[in-house]
Write a protein that holds these residues in place. Structure first.
Motif, PDB file in Angstrom:
ATOM      1  N   ALA A 207       0.643  -1.056  -0.011  1.00 12.94           N
ATOM      2  CA  ALA A 207      -0.046   0.150  -0.024  1.00 12.94           C
ATOM      3  C   ALA A 207       0.691   1.267  -0.025  1.00 12.94           C
ATOM      4  CB  ALA A 207      -0.903  -0.107   1.212  1.00 12.94           C
ATOM      5  N   PRO A 208       1.949   1.570   0.647  1.00 11.55           N
ATOM      6  CA  PRO A 208       2.569   2.764   0.747  1.00 11.55           C
ATOM      7  C   PRO A 208       3.495   2.689  -0.702  1.00 11.55           C
ATOM      8  CG  PRO A 208       3.122   1.391   2.788  1.00 11.55           C
ATOM      9  CD  PRO A 208       2.546   0.573   1.972  1.00 11.55           C
ATOM     10  N   PRO A 209       3.617   4.296  -0.876  1.00 15.36           N
ATOM     11  CA  PRO A 209       4.590   4.524  -2.303  1.00 15.36           C
ATOM     12  C   PRO A 209       5.882   3.626  -1.771  1.00 15.36           C
ATOM     13  CG  PRO A 209       3.340   6.135  -1.712  1.00 15.36           C
ATOM     14  CD  PRO A 209       3.208   5.528  -0.375  1.00 15.36           C
ATOM     15  N   MET A 210       6.314   3.374  -0.741  1.00 12.52           N
ATOM     16  CA  MET A 210       7.666   2.610  -0.427  1.00 12.52           C
ATOM     17  C   MET A 210       7.528   1.314  -0.728  1.00 12.52           C
ATOM     18  SD  MET A 210       9.640   5.421   0.167  1.00 12.52           S
ATOM     19  CE  MET A 210      10.972   4.750   0.862  1.00 12.52           C
ATOM     20  N   GLU A 211       6.362   0.714  -0.935  1.00 10.69           N
ATOM     21  CA  GLU A 211       6.084  -0.793  -1.157  1.00 10.69           C
ATOM     22  C   GLU A 211       6.951  -1.570  -0.178  1.00 10.69           C
ATOM     23  OE1 GLU A 211       6.869  -1.333  -5.466  1.00 10.69           O
ATOM     24  OE2 GLU A 211       5.002  -0.579  -5.852  1.00 10.69           O
ATOM     25  N   ARG A 212       6.629  -1.234   0.963  1.00 16.64           N
ATOM     26  CA  ARG A 212       7.052  -2.277   2.103  1.00 16.64           C
ATOM     27  C   ARG A 212       6.369  -1.902   3.338  1.00 16.64           C
ATOM     28  NH1 ARG A 212      10.680  -0.095   5.778  1.00 16.64           N
ATOM     29  NH2 ARG A 212      11.809   1.868   5.182  1.00 16.64           N
ATOM     30  N   LEU A 213       6.571  -2.845   4.471  1.00 11.93           N
ATOM     31  CA  LEU A 213       6.109  -2.506   5.822  1.00 11.93           C
ATOM     32  C   LEU A 213       7.059  -1.654   6.518  1.00 11.93           C
ATOM     33  CD1 LEU A 213       4.449  -6.178   6.704  1.00 11.93           C
ATOM     34  CD2 LEU A 213       3.313  -4.058   6.254  1.00 11.93           C
ATOM     35  N   GLY A 214       6.710  -0.943   7.285  1.00 11.47           N
ATOM     36  CA  GLY A 214       7.711  -0.224   8.207  1.00 11.47           C
ATOM     37  C   GLY A 214       8.271  -1.373   9.075  1.00 11.47           C
ATOM     38  N   THR A 215       9.391  -0.850   9.971  1.00 11.73           N
ATOM     39  CA  THR A 215      10.111  -1.861  10.775  1.00 11.73           C
ATOM     40  C   THR A 215      10.208  -0.788  12.046  1.00 11.73           C
ATOM     41  OG1 THR A 215      12.499  -0.731  10.445  1.00 11.73           O
ATOM     42  CG2 THR A 215      11.710  -2.516   8.703  1.00 11.73           C
ATOM     43  N   PRO A 216      10.348  -1.517  13.105  1.00 17.29           N
ATOM     44  CA  PRO A 216      10.644  -1.017  14.603  1.00 17.29           C
ATOM     45  C   PRO A 216      11.858   0.142  14.747  1.00 17.29           C
ATOM     46  CG  PRO A 216      10.319  -3.242  14.775  1.00 17.29           C
ATOM     47  CD  PRO A 216      10.644  -3.286  13.378  1.00 17.29           C
ATOM     48  N   GLN A 217      12.602  -0.028  13.493  1.00 15.29           N
ATOM     49  CA  GLN A 217      13.879   0.910  13.563  1.00 15.29           C
ATOM     50  C   GLN A 217      13.367   2.083  12.918  1.00 15.29           C
ATOM     51  OE1 GLN A 217      14.093  -2.381  12.794  1.00 15.29           O
ATOM     52  NE2 GLN A 217      15.252  -2.984  14.996  1.00 15.29           N
ATOM     53  N   ASP A 218      12.511   2.081  11.843  1.00 13.55           N
ATOM     54  CA  ASP A 218      12.133   3.235  11.300  1.00 13.55           C
ATOM     55  C   ASP A 218      11.195   4.054  12.244  1.00 13.55           C
ATOM     56  OD1 ASP A 218      12.705   2.638   8.329  1.00 13.55           O
ATOM     57  OD2 ASP A 218      10.735   1.193   8.491  1.00 13.55           O
ATOM     58  N   SER A 219      10.435   3.523  13.182  1.00 12.17           N
ATOM     59  CA  SER A 219       9.817   4.429  14.436  1.00 12.17           C
ATOM     60  C   SER A 219      10.939   4.787  15.197  1.00 12.17           C
ATOM     61  CB  SER A 219       8.797   3.687  15.221  1.00 12.17           C
ATOM     62  OG  SER A 219       7.768   3.404  14.364  1.00 12.17           O
ATOM     63  N   ALA A 220      11.862   4.067  15.535  1.00 11.00           N
ATOM     64  CA  ALA A 220      12.971   4.482  16.483  1.00 11.00           C
ATOM     65  C   ALA A 220      13.672   5.540  16.372  1.00 11.00           C
ATOM     66  CB  ALA A 220      13.965   3.237  16.685  1.00 11.00           C
ATOM     67  N   GLU A 221      13.927   5.582  14.493  1.00 14.19           N
ATOM     68  CA  GLU A 221      14.803   6.751  14.305  1.00 14.19           C
ATOM     69  C   GLU A 221      13.689   8.084  14.353  1.00 14.19           C
ATOM     70  OE1 GLU A 221      17.849   8.148  12.021  1.00 14.19           O
ATOM     71  OE2 GLU A 221      17.560   6.106  12.377  1.00 14.19           O
ATOM     72  N   VAL A 222      12.740   8.229  14.309  1.00 11.19           N
ATOM     73  CA  VAL A 222      11.722   9.404  14.572  1.00 11.19           C
ATOM     74  C   VAL A 222      11.941   9.644  15.944  1.00 11.19           C
ATOM     75  CG1 VAL A 222       9.406  10.139  14.271  1.00 11.19           C
ATOM     76  CG2 VAL A 222      10.080   8.530  12.585  1.00 11.19           C
ATOM     77  N   VAL A 223      11.696   8.620  16.704  1.00  9.09           N
ATOM     78  CA  VAL A 223      11.919   8.969  18.279  1.00  9.09           C
ATOM     79  C   VAL A 223      13.190   9.676  18.378  1.00  9.09           C
ATOM     80  CG1 VAL A 223      11.988   8.044  20.372  1.00  9.09           C
ATOM     81  CG2 VAL A 223      10.233   7.072  18.928  1.00  9.09           C
ATOM     82  N   ALA A 224      14.264   9.007  17.849  1.00 10.33           N
ATOM     83  CA  ALA A 224      15.702   9.582  18.197  1.00 10.33           C
ATOM     84  C   ALA A 224      15.710  11.099  17.711  1.00 10.33           C
ATOM     85  CB  ALA A 224      16.406   8.490  17.563  1.00 10.33           C
ATOM     86  N   PHE A 225      14.878  11.383  16.737  1.00 11.00           N
ATOM     87  CA  PHE A 225      14.912  12.735  16.304  1.00 11.00           C
ATOM     88  C   PHE A 225      14.216  13.795  17.225  1.00 11.00           C
ATOM     89  CE2 PHE A 225      12.482  15.852  13.262  1.00 11.00           C
ATOM     90  CZ  PHE A 225      13.605  16.757  13.277  1.00 11.00           C
ATOM     91  N   LEU A 226      13.169  13.230  17.558  1.00 12.51           N
ATOM     92  CA  LEU A 226      12.201  14.081  18.752  1.00 12.51           C
ATOM     93  C   LEU A 226      12.701  14.162  20.146  1.00 12.51           C
ATOM     94  CD1 LEU A 226       8.691  12.796  17.687  1.00 12.51           C
ATOM     95  CD2 LEU A 226       9.739  14.956  17.093  1.00 12.51           C
ATOM     96  N   ALA A 227      13.707  12.933  20.288  1.00  9.52           N
ATOM     97  CA  ALA A 227      14.283  13.067  21.593  1.00  9.52           C
ATOM     98  C   ALA A 227      15.570  13.841  21.753  1.00  9.52           C
ATOM     99  CB  ALA A 227      14.593  11.533  22.217  1.00  9.52           C
ATOM    100  N   GLY A 228      15.954  14.224  20.657  1.00 10.04           N
ATOM    101  CA  GLY A 228      17.506  14.800  20.881  1.00 10.04           C
ATOM    102  C   GLY A 228      17.258  16.203  20.051  1.00 10.04           C
TER     103      GLY A 228
END
Length: 245
Positions: A207-228
């Motif tokens: 379904a996404p244009p990226m044509e894959r499921l997300g990974t836990p690391q994808d979400s962790a990357e966003v958290v690291a940005f918001l946390a830092g």
């Protein structure tokens, strides 16, 4: 807080799935991490062991996120071990899929107790304890935008998290604490995979244009940005879903 002072983070639901990826990523970034678990101490201990074996600092802490007394004790334990708390990440959550017409209302209560009351209880403690320069990061869901059948109870609970997030950001005016939420797209954690056949999983992956499921690391990357570094992002919901919605 000085930019050179190591950060201390509490991750609820840090023993598995997205929570573990978040805990490990922030530990890699130099955070000391309180790895919270609800019932599976062994998994939390595995996360702590992975962090410490990589040279990081971590502590397993258990408690019911919806119980204010237990979570107060969790915050106490992290503060005692590491000297304070700078970041709180609310990844703990439960999901039950069912059409609204047939959902067992006991399941509705369980979902809302963990996802709404739990987020509220943890946010309440965080609002009282997070140090200046810190961050509170909740977890919502991209399903709220997608309006997929059978997700009614879960999406409703996460819509409440979305509502709380900017309000808390405004209530913390003057304290130099950001409050944001991450809304992942489909991510193959045990929570996501339960009850889905392979065809459903494959369709969601396409379904996404990226044509894959997300990974836990994808979400962790966003958290690291918001946390830092993301000090000018506040009161927002970031949809991390590869362009799905």
């Amino acid at each position: 807080m000085s930019d050179n002072t190591p950060r201390v983070t509490l991750v609820t639901g840090g023993s598995g799935g997205i929570g573990r990826a978040v805990a490990e990523r922030l530990a890699h970034d130099g955070h000391a991490v309180g790895v919270h678990y609800a019932g599976n101490k062994a998994r939390a201990d595995e996360t702590v062991a992975a962090i410490t074996s990589a040279g990081g600092r971590a502590l397993a802490v258990g408690g019911d996120v919806a119980d204010e007394h237990e979570m107060s004790a969790v915050f106490d334990a992290v503060e005692k071990e590491f000297g304070g708390i700078d970041v709180v990440v609310n990844t703990a959550g439960v999901m039950k899929l069912s059409p609204i017409a047939t959902l067992d209302l006991d399941d509705l209560d369980r979902i809302h107790r963990t996802n709404i009351r739990g987020t509220f209880v943890v946010s309440q403690q965080a609002a009282r304890r997070v140090r200046r320069g810190g961050a509170i990061i909740n977890f919502a869901t991209s399903v709220r935008r997608l309006a997929l059948p059978t997700y009614g109870a879960y999406a409703a609970s996460k819509a409440a998290v979305e509502a709380m997030t900017p309000i808390l950001a405004r209530e913390l005016r003057g304290k130099d604490i950001t409050v944001n939420a991450v809304a992942p797209g489909p991510t193959p954690t045990p929570l996501f995979l339960e009850g889905k056949d392979q065809a459903t999983i494959d369709n969601l992956a396409k379904a996404p244009p990226m044509e894959r499921l997300g990974t836990p690391q994808d979400s962790a990357e966003v958290v690291a940005f918001l946390a830092g570094p993301a000090r000018w992002i506040n009161g927002q919901v970031l949809f991390a879903n590869g362009g799905l919605a």
